[in-house]
Design a protein around this motif. Structure first.
Motif, PDB file in Angstrom:
ATOM      1  N   GLN A   1       0.830  -1.202   0.000  1.00 28.03           N
ATOM      2  CA  GLN A   1       0.000   0.000   0.000  1.00 28.03           C
ATOM      3  C   GLN A   1       0.870   1.260   0.000  1.00 28.03           C
ATOM      4  O   GLN A   1       0.574   2.228  -0.698  1.00 28.03           O
ATOM      5  N   LEU A   2       1.963   1.222   0.777  1.00 29.46           N
ATOM      6  CA  LEU A   2       2.847   2.375   0.836  1.00 29.46           C
ATOM      7  C   LEU A   2       3.559   2.577  -0.500  1.00 29.46           C
ATOM      8  O   LEU A   2       3.725   3.709  -0.968  1.00 29.46           O
ATOM      9  N   TRP A   3       4.003   1.481  -1.130  1.00 27.54           N
ATOM     10  CA  TRP A   3       4.655   1.616  -2.432  1.00 27.54           C
ATOM     11  C   TRP A   3       3.705   2.209  -3.464  1.00 27.54           C
ATOM     12  O   TRP A   3       4.119   3.027  -4.314  1.00 27.54           O
ATOM     13  N   GLU A   4       2.459   1.840  -3.410  1.00 31.75           N
ATOM     14  CA  GLU A   4       1.465   2.406  -4.328  1.00 31.75           C
ATOM     15  C   GLU A   4       1.311   3.905  -4.084  1.00 31.75           C
ATOM     16  O   GLU A   4       1.239   4.700  -5.035  1.00 31.75           O
ATOM     17  N   ALA A   5       1.292   4.306  -2.819  1.00 35.98           N
ATOM     18  CA  ALA A   5       1.139   5.724  -2.480  1.00 35.98           C
ATOM     19  C   ALA A   5       2.359   6.523  -2.955  1.00 35.98           C
ATOM     20  O   ALA A   5       2.228   7.651  -3.457  1.00 35.98           O
ATOM     21  N   ILE A   6       3.557   5.937  -2.778  1.00 32.95           N
ATOM     22  CA  ILE A   6       4.783   6.619  -3.224  1.00 32.95           C
ATOM     23  C   ILE A   6       4.779   6.770  -4.741  1.00 32.95           C
ATOM     24  O   ILE A   6       5.140   7.825  -5.285  1.00 32.95           O
ATOM     25  N   ALA A   7       4.348   5.714  -5.472  1.00 32.21           N
ATOM     26  CA  ALA A   7       4.281   5.779  -6.938  1.00 32.21           C
ATOM     27  C   ALA A   7       3.293   6.838  -7.394  1.00 32.21           C
ATOM     28  O   ALA A   7       3.557   7.594  -8.341  1.00 32.21           O
ATOM     29  N   ASN A   8       2.149   6.911  -6.730  1.00 35.77           N
ATOM     30  CA  ASN A   8       1.147   7.921  -7.089  1.00 35.77           C
ATOM     31  C   ASN A   8       1.676   9.334  -6.864  1.00 35.77           C
ATOM     32  O   ASN A   8       1.458  10.234  -7.692  1.00 35.77           O
ATOM     33  N   LEU A   9       2.378   9.545  -5.751  1.00 35.48           N
ATOM     34  CA  LEU A   9       2.945  10.861  -5.464  1.00 35.48           C
ATOM     35  C   LEU A   9       4.020  11.204  -6.501  1.00 35.48           C
ATOM     36  O   LEU A   9       4.091  12.354  -6.971  1.00 35.48           O
ATOM     37  N   TYR A  10       4.830  10.223  -6.864  1.00 32.04           N
ATOM     38  CA  TYR A  10       5.866  10.445  -7.871  1.00 32.04           C
ATOM     39  C   TYR A  10       5.243  10.859  -9.200  1.00 32.04           C
ATOM     40  O   TYR A  10       5.710  11.803  -9.856  1.00 32.04           O
ATOM     41  N   ASN A  11       4.188  10.163  -9.613  1.00 34.23           N
ATOM     42  CA  ASN A  11       3.543  10.459 -10.888  1.00 34.23           C
ATOM     43  C   ASN A  11       2.939  11.862 -10.899  1.00 34.23           C
ATOM     44  O   ASN A  11       2.915  12.525 -11.942  1.00 34.23           O
ATOM     45  N   ARG A  12       2.466  12.314  -9.751  1.00 37.87           N
ATOM     46  CA  ARG A  12       1.914  13.677  -9.686  1.00 37.87           C
ATOM     47  C   ARG A  12       3.029  14.718  -9.732  1.00 37.87           C
ATOM     48  O   ARG A  12       2.907  15.752 -10.392  1.00 37.87           O
ATOM     49  N   GLU A  13       4.117  14.455  -9.013  1.00 34.53           N
ATOM     50  CA  GLU A  13       5.175  15.447  -8.869  1.00 34.53           C
ATOM     51  C   GLU A  13       6.086  15.540 -10.092  1.00 34.53           C
ATOM     52  O   GLU A  13       6.711  16.576 -10.327  1.00 34.53           O
ATOM     53  N   GLN A  14       6.196  14.468 -10.878  1.00 38.94           N
ATOM     54  CA  GLN A  14       7.164  14.479 -11.968  1.00 38.94           C
ATOM     55  C   GLN A  14       6.828  15.513 -13.037  1.00 38.94           C
ATOM     56  O   GLN A  14       7.715  16.008 -13.739  1.00 38.94           O
ATOM     57  N   GLN A  15       5.558  15.896 -13.152  1.00 39.73           N
ATOM     58  CA  GLN A  15       5.185  16.883 -14.148  1.00 39.73           C
ATOM     59  C   GLN A  15       5.856  18.225 -13.892  1.00 39.73           C
ATOM     60  O   GLN A  15       6.231  18.928 -14.828  1.00 39.73           O
ATOM     61  N   SER A  16       6.010  18.577 -12.632  1.00 37.75           N
ATOM     62  CA  SER A  16       6.605  19.864 -12.292  1.00 37.75           C
ATOM     63  C   SER A  16       8.067  19.756 -11.866  1.00 37.75           C
ATOM     64  O   SER A  16       8.804  20.732 -11.926  1.00 37.75           O
ATOM     65  N   GLN A  17       8.503  18.561 -11.444  1.00 39.37           N
ATOM     66  CA  GLN A  17       9.844  18.398 -10.898  1.00 39.37           C
ATOM     67  C   GLN A  17      10.875  17.939 -11.934  1.00 39.37           C
ATOM     68  O   GLN A  17      12.069  18.224 -11.790  1.00 39.37           O
ATOM     69  N   LEU A  18      10.442  17.225 -12.977  1.00 35.73           N
ATOM     70  CA  LEU A  18      11.380  16.667 -13.948  1.00 35.73           C
ATOM     71  C   LEU A  18      11.283  17.382 -15.288  1.00 35.73           C
ATOM     72  O   LEU A  18      10.182  17.731 -15.735  1.00 35.73           O
ATOM     73  N   THR A  19      12.417  17.588 -15.912  1.00 37.76           N
ATOM     74  CA  THR A  19      12.427  18.196 -17.245  1.00 37.76           C
ATOM     75  C   THR A  19      12.059  17.170 -18.311  1.00 37.76           C
ATOM     76  O   THR A  19      11.552  17.526 -19.369  1.00 37.76           O
ATOM     77  N   GLN A  20      12.351  15.890 -18.017  1.00 41.85           N
ATOM     78  CA  GLN A  20      11.994  14.819 -18.934  1.00 41.85           C
ATOM     79  C   GLN A  20      11.087  13.836 -18.214  1.00 41.85           C
ATOM     80  O   GLN A  20      11.513  13.124 -17.303  1.00 41.85           O
ATOM     81  N   SER A  21       9.847  13.793 -18.585  1.00 47.35           N
ATOM     82  CA  SER A  21       8.892  12.904 -17.938  1.00 47.35           C
ATOM     83  C   SER A  21       9.193  11.450 -18.287  1.00 47.35           C
ATOM     84  O   SER A  21       9.575  11.129 -19.422  1.00 47.35           O
ATOM     85  N   THR A  22       9.039  10.571 -17.317  1.00 46.29           N
ATOM     86  CA  THR A  22       9.300   9.144 -17.528  1.00 46.29           C
ATOM     87  C   THR A  22       8.028   8.360 -17.807  1.00 46.29           C
ATOM     88  O   THR A  22       8.071   7.145 -17.942  1.00 46.29           O
ATOM     89  N   GLY A  23       6.905   9.063 -17.864  1.00 49.47           N
ATOM     90  CA  GLY A  23       5.646   8.354 -17.993  1.00 49.47           C
ATOM     91  C   GLY A  23       5.190   7.830 -16.646  1.00 49.47           C
ATOM     92  O   GLY A  23       5.879   7.990 -15.632  1.00 49.47           O
ATOM     93  N   GLN A  24       4.073   7.192 -16.595  1.00 54.26           N
ATOM     94  CA  GLN A  24       3.527   6.691 -15.340  1.00 54.26           C
ATOM     95  C   GLN A  24       4.374   5.524 -14.823  1.00 54.26           C
ATOM     96  O   GLN A  24       4.652   4.569 -15.543  1.00 54.26           O
ATOM     97  N   CYS A  25       4.790   5.631 -13.561  1.00 55.41           N
ATOM     98  CA  CYS A  25       5.584   4.572 -12.915  1.00 55.41           C
ATOM     99  C   CYS A  25       4.715   3.798 -11.945  1.00 55.41           C
ATOM    100  O   CYS A  25       3.915   4.393 -11.193  1.00 55.41           O
ATOM    101  N   ASN A  26       4.891   2.471 -11.898  1.00 59.76           N
ATOM    102  CA  ASN A  26       4.126   1.673 -10.951  1.00 59.76           C
ATOM    103  C   ASN A  26       4.924   1.446  -9.671  1.00 59.76           C
ATOM    104  O   ASN A  26       6.097   1.828  -9.565  1.00 59.76           O
ATOM    105  N   ALA A  27       4.302   0.826  -8.729  1.00 53.04           N
ATOM    106  CA  ALA A  27       4.921   0.614  -7.412  1.00 53.04           C
ATOM    107  C   ALA A  27       6.169  -0.253  -7.520  1.00 53.04           C
ATOM    108  O   ALA A  27       7.170  -0.026  -6.822  1.00 53.04           O
ATOM    109  N   GLN A  28       6.158  -1.241  -8.406  1.00 57.27           N
ATOM    110  CA  GLN A  28       7.307  -2.132  -8.542  1.00 57.27           C
ATOM    111  C   GLN A  28       8.532  -1.378  -9.051  1.00 57.27           C
ATOM    112  O   GLN A  28       9.652  -1.587  -8.566  1.00 57.27           O
ATOM    113  N   THR A  29       8.328  -0.483 -10.017  1.00 59.34           N
ATOM    114  CA  THR A  29       9.444   0.304 -10.557  1.00 59.34           C
ATOM    115  C   THR A  29      10.037   1.203  -9.482  1.00 59.34           C
ATOM    116  O   THR A  29      11.264   1.304  -9.334  1.00 59.34           O
ATOM    117  N   ILE A  30       9.182   1.876  -8.723  1.00 58.31           N
ATOM    118  CA  ILE A  30       9.655   2.762  -7.653  1.00 58.31           C
ATOM    119  C   ILE A  30      10.451   1.984  -6.617  1.00 58.31           C
ATOM    120  O   ILE A  30      11.511   2.428  -6.148  1.00 58.31           O
TER     121      ILE A  30
END
Length: 398
Positions: A208-237
């Protein structure tokens, strides 16, 4: 006084290890010729081991002479090997072997040479044994903490600056570093909020925590990264952060490498036929004798420091220590004999010991030996034993 050949060997030969064990002694021809030439030009009074150690140290200090540095590195092979041998027997549960400890010791030689002060300790070999032993213990304490620290506890404790340094050291691209850093930031924000207490035994993050971290990453990457990696799942994170922890651990505690290898300018290194320092040979006996002598000298110096500190205490405090250690009186009995209050007796005993312990710590620091809380505890125990022995057996203040 050492024979001429022995002096030559000391300042021109190196230990070679194979498969974690002593293999053979090697000699550097350039160093060999250089020390031979110096010995031929010097008087017989200047052929002692300690003279040449101080001679090359002075040259190394004033001129940063490479030959002087190499002579000293050769000379300190024996202390490094001896300390490594002692360390491996004391820390039998450690992951490190004799060769690892030897390389760690060799890596400290430059610091030893910088910190050594001939005016305060005339023997470089004695100082090296004390300083290297102390340094290896500090390294082991630090690495033990990391060994028992989980990946998640390590990532929770590490700073952003150190994390970026570890990722850069791993050779990652700037875009990959940015992704790993953002995943780490999201991990810290959510994991820290849910955990409390010590960091070394933190539980594994659940799905559940890994899913929450992945969701937060996907929201933040739009503003934090110059190159988006696309949607990341919990396993990748989870994979990214596991790899990040490995990078950080490798950066903080790099594997031991062959640090004792030395460069040749023009001549080929040749095997030099010397005794195996790990065998029951004359060389091993000499090292053992020197170790005993060094330890006796150290104890003698410590005793002199403590005796001087004891004699500088005020008369009342010396009297309290005498009654406590020589006559074995309790604080209550001392209070009755001297007509003091109980707090006064206690204060005199405590302040007397603290004053002597401070003198011992200062003595160590004057020799440029690092002193931490664990070593102060050891010194306190040694002081207690010294007081009992001195008052009980030698009766300093009759």
């Amino acid at each position: 006084m050492r024979p001429r050949q022995e002096i030559t060997d000391m300042f021109s030969t190196f230990v070679q290890l194979e498969r974690g064990r002593f293999s053979k002694w090697l000699t550097d021809p350039k160093l060999y010729r250089n020390i031979q030439n110096h010995l031929e030009r010097s008087s017989s009074a200047l052929k002692s081991e300690n003279f040449w150690a101080l001679y090359w140290h002075k040259h190394w200090q004033t001129q940063s002479h490479n030959l002087a540095r190499m002579h000293l590195l050769a000379y300190l092979q024996e202390p490094c090997y001896w300390v490594a041998s002692k360390t491996v027997t004391k820390f039998t549960l450690s992951q490190y072997q004799l060769a690892d400890y030897f390389q760690m010791a060799i890596a400290e030689v430059e610091t030893i040479l910088k910190d050594f002060n001939p005016e305060k300790c005339c023997s470089l070999k004695t100082y090296a044994i004390m300083a290297i032993s102390s340094r290896l213990k500090d390294i082991l304490r630090q690495r033990k903490e990391a060994d028992f620290c989980t990946n998640w506890a390590l990532l929770r404790k590490v700073s952003k600056k150190l994390l970026l340094e570890a990722l850069e050291q791993a050779g990652l691209s700037q875009s990959a570093i940015a992704q790993y850093r953002l995943a780490w930031t999201c991990f810290k924000e959510l994991y820290v909020q849910k955990q409390s207490g010590g960091t070394s035994k933190l539980p594994e993050p659940n799905r559940q925590l890994w899913e929450a971290i992945a969701n937060l990453y996907n929201r933040e990457q739009q503003s934090q990264l110059t190159q988006s990696t696309g949607q990341c799942n919990a396993q990748t994170i989870e994979q990214w952060l596991t790899q990040t922890a490995l990078y950080v651990r490798a950066y903080l505690f790099p594997p031991v490498k062959s640090l004792n290898a030395f460069k040749q300018d023009d001549d080929t290194t040749v095997t030099f036929d010397l005794p195996d320092p790990s065998s029951d040979s004359l060389m091993a006996d000499m090292i053992a004798q020197e170790d005993v002598q060094n330890r006796q000298n150290q104890i003698s110096q410590m005793s002199a420091v403590l005796l001087k500190a004891l004699q500088t205490l005020d008369v009342q405090t010396q009297e309290a220590l005498k009654l406590y250690y020589q006559h074995g009186l309790t604080q209550q009995q001392i209070m009755q004999q001297l007509l003091w209050s109980q707090p006064t007796v206690s204060r005199r005993l405590v302040k007397g010991r603290e004053s002597m312990l401070a003198a011992l710590v200062k003595w160590s620091q004057d020799l440029n030996i690092s002193v931490n809380s664990n070593q102060i505890k050891d010194m306190s125990l040694a002081l207690e034993e010294w007081l009992r022995n001195q008052y009980g057996e030698y009766n300093i203040n009759p």
